[in-house]
Design a protein around this motif. Structure first.
Motif, PDB file in Angstrom:
ATOM      1  N   UNK A 114      -0.813 -17.468  30.235  1.00 38.64           N
ATOM      2  CA  UNK A 114      -0.068 -16.382  30.247  1.00 38.64           C
ATOM      3  C   UNK A 114       1.147 -15.821  29.412  1.00 38.64           C
ATOM      4  N   UNK A 115       1.838 -15.025  29.374  1.00 36.24           N
ATOM      5  CA  UNK A 115       1.209 -13.923  28.932  1.00 36.24           C
ATOM      6  C   UNK A 115      -0.568 -13.553  27.649  1.00 36.24           C
ATOM      7  N   UNK A 116      -0.835 -12.211  27.910  1.00 41.16           N
ATOM      8  CA  UNK A 116      -2.070 -12.721  27.533  1.00 41.16           C
ATOM      9  C   UNK A 116      -1.670 -12.521  25.629  1.00 41.16           C
ATOM     10  N   UNK A 117      -2.171 -12.211  24.840  1.00 43.85           N
ATOM     11  CA  UNK A 117      -1.973 -11.779  23.380  1.00 43.85           C
ATOM     12  C   UNK A 117      -3.463 -10.477  23.215  1.00 43.85           C
ATOM     13  N   UNK A 118      -3.377 -10.278  22.025  1.00 42.43           N
ATOM     14  CA  UNK A 118      -4.381  -8.645  21.585  1.00 42.43           C
ATOM     15  C   UNK A 118      -4.624  -9.853  20.762  1.00 42.43           C
ATOM     16  N   UNK A 119      -6.762  -9.708  21.192  1.00 41.41           N
ATOM     17  CA  UNK A 119      -7.594 -10.355  19.721  1.00 41.41           C
ATOM     18  C   UNK A 119      -8.152  -9.652  18.552  1.00 41.41           C
ATOM     19  N   UNK A 120      -6.775  -7.997  18.141  1.00 41.63           N
ATOM     20  CA  UNK A 120      -7.164  -7.200  17.579  1.00 41.63           C
ATOM     21  C   UNK A 120      -5.902  -5.991  18.005  1.00 41.63           C
ATOM     22  N   UNK A 121      -5.177  -6.466  16.646  1.00 36.26           N
ATOM     23  CA  UNK A 121      -3.519  -4.795  16.057  1.00 36.26           C
ATOM     24  C   UNK A 121      -3.551  -4.719  15.174  1.00 36.26           C
ATOM     25  N   UNK A 207       3.746  -3.412  28.718  1.00 36.49           N
ATOM     26  CA  UNK A 207       3.809  -3.197  29.536  1.00 36.49           C
ATOM     27  C   UNK A 207       3.564  -4.319  30.578  1.00 36.49           C
ATOM     28  N   UNK A 208       2.841  -5.484  30.546  1.00 34.04           N
ATOM     29  CA  UNK A 208       3.079  -6.571  31.013  1.00 34.04           C
ATOM     30  C   UNK A 208       4.152  -6.776  31.059  1.00 34.04           C
ATOM     31  N   UNK A 209       5.454  -7.277  30.579  1.00 34.78           N
ATOM     32  CA  UNK A 209       6.686  -7.881  30.864  1.00 34.78           C
ATOM     33  C   UNK A 209       7.504  -6.498  31.820  1.00 34.78           C
ATOM     34  N   UNK A 210       6.943  -5.204  31.729  1.00 33.82           N
ATOM     35  CA  UNK A 210       7.112  -4.301  32.355  1.00 33.82           C
ATOM     36  C   UNK A 210       6.886  -5.097  33.671  1.00 33.82           C
ATOM     37  N   UNK A 211       6.013  -5.230  34.062  1.00 36.58           N
ATOM     38  CA  UNK A 211       5.234  -5.703  35.663  1.00 36.58           C
ATOM     39  C   UNK A 211       6.294  -6.188  35.756  1.00 36.58           C
ATOM     40  N   UNK A 212       6.121  -7.668  34.833  1.00 36.13           N
ATOM     41  CA  UNK A 212       6.904  -8.799  35.662  1.00 36.13           C
ATOM     42  C   UNK A 212       8.395  -9.021  35.865  1.00 36.13           C
ATOM     43  N   UNK A 213       9.059  -8.086  35.040  1.00 35.33           N
ATOM     44  CA  UNK A 213      10.272  -7.287  35.445  1.00 35.33           C
ATOM     45  C   UNK A 213      10.561  -6.883  37.181  1.00 35.33           C
ATOM     46  N   UNK A 214       9.661  -5.688  37.103  1.00 32.50           N
ATOM     47  CA  UNK A 214       9.561  -4.665  37.714  1.00 32.50           C
ATOM     48  C   UNK A 214       9.163  -5.328  39.797  1.00 32.50           C
ATOM     49  N   UNK A 215       7.979  -6.803  38.985  1.00 32.10           N
ATOM     50  CA  UNK A 215       7.612  -6.998  40.380  1.00 32.10           C
ATOM     51  C   UNK A 215       6.746  -6.137  41.269  1.00 32.10           C
TER      52      UNK A 215
END
Length: 225
Positions: A114-121, A207-215
């Motif tokens: 964690x946090x994950x990366x993207x396998x296509x982008x 989005x994942x970083x926001x989840x961590x920041x906002x709880x």
């Protein structure tokens, strides 16, 4: 309308529950229906077993991926992004031909933790990979930028927020937009052809970083204009 929801996790269950509530015919697809029903342990997110969930949703049926896709008018890809192409192959190209595939999955790579990366982008997207693999289907990317609860009940937030739609087929996007409005989304933004799914899939690291920041995952993007 007849829906196939591919995937029995929290996203698949949320979508199936809401579709059932709205009066649609829902068949959830899984790799091994007997094993899914027999599974005794809750998942890592603390959700009840599928059998416990199914007991509360007696109208929602369970079958194989092929059975679900074969009877459906619209197919919802609610699988783990890394497994999406394999799952859709099990559903069968013939069963998917001509049908709208609502692709909710994200190309998350957890191989390095964690946090994950993207396998296509950047120059491609999971949605485009699905469309290339199943050229007779009509893929529409949407709902992948929010948590499962808000996908189907956006009014749980204190104010309105935005949802994005990407796809090459205008009629398919119209079908999906109507469904999003049924779910309660009032700001549906058509981003254009399926290549625009690259952008929404690349929102996931934010989005994942926001989840961590906002709880909490109970938030969404709102485009103010």
């Amino acid at each position: 309308m007849k829906f196939a929801v591919l995937g029995t996790g929290s996203v698949g269950r949320a979508i199936a529950d809401r579709l059932d509530e709205l009066g649609h015919d829902v068949l959830i697809g899984t790799r091994d229906p007997d094993a899914t029903v027999a599974r005794a342990a809750a998942d890592d997110m603390g959700n009840p077993t599928y059998a416990e969930w199914a007991a509360q949703h007696p109208r929602v049926r369970l079958g194989s991926f092929a059975e679900a896709a074969g009877q459906a008018e619209v197919v919802v890809n609610a699988t783990n992004g890394g497994a999406s192409l394999d799952v859709l192959a099990l559903a069968g190209a013939d069963a998917l031909a001509g049908k709208v595939i609502i692709d909710i999955a994200n190309p998350l790579d957890f191989s390095q933790g964690m946090p994950p990366t993207l396998f296509v982008k950047d120059t491609d997207s999971l949605a485009e990979q699905i469309q290339r693999a199943f050229p007779s289907a009509r893929v529409v990317k949407t709902l992948n930028t929010m948590t499962a609860a808000l996908m189907v009940r956006p009014a749980e937030l204190a104010e309105g927020s935005s949802v994005f739609v990407s796809g090459d087929d205008p009629q398919a996007k119209a079908v999906v937009t109507a469904l999003l409005q049924e779910f309660g989304h009032s700001d549906v933004i058509d981003l254009g052809n399926l290549s625009s799914a690259r952008g929404t899939e690349m929102l996931l690291p934010v989005w994942l970083r926001l989840w961590a920041a906002l709880g909490t995952p109970m938030f969404n993007f709102k485009i103010v204009r």
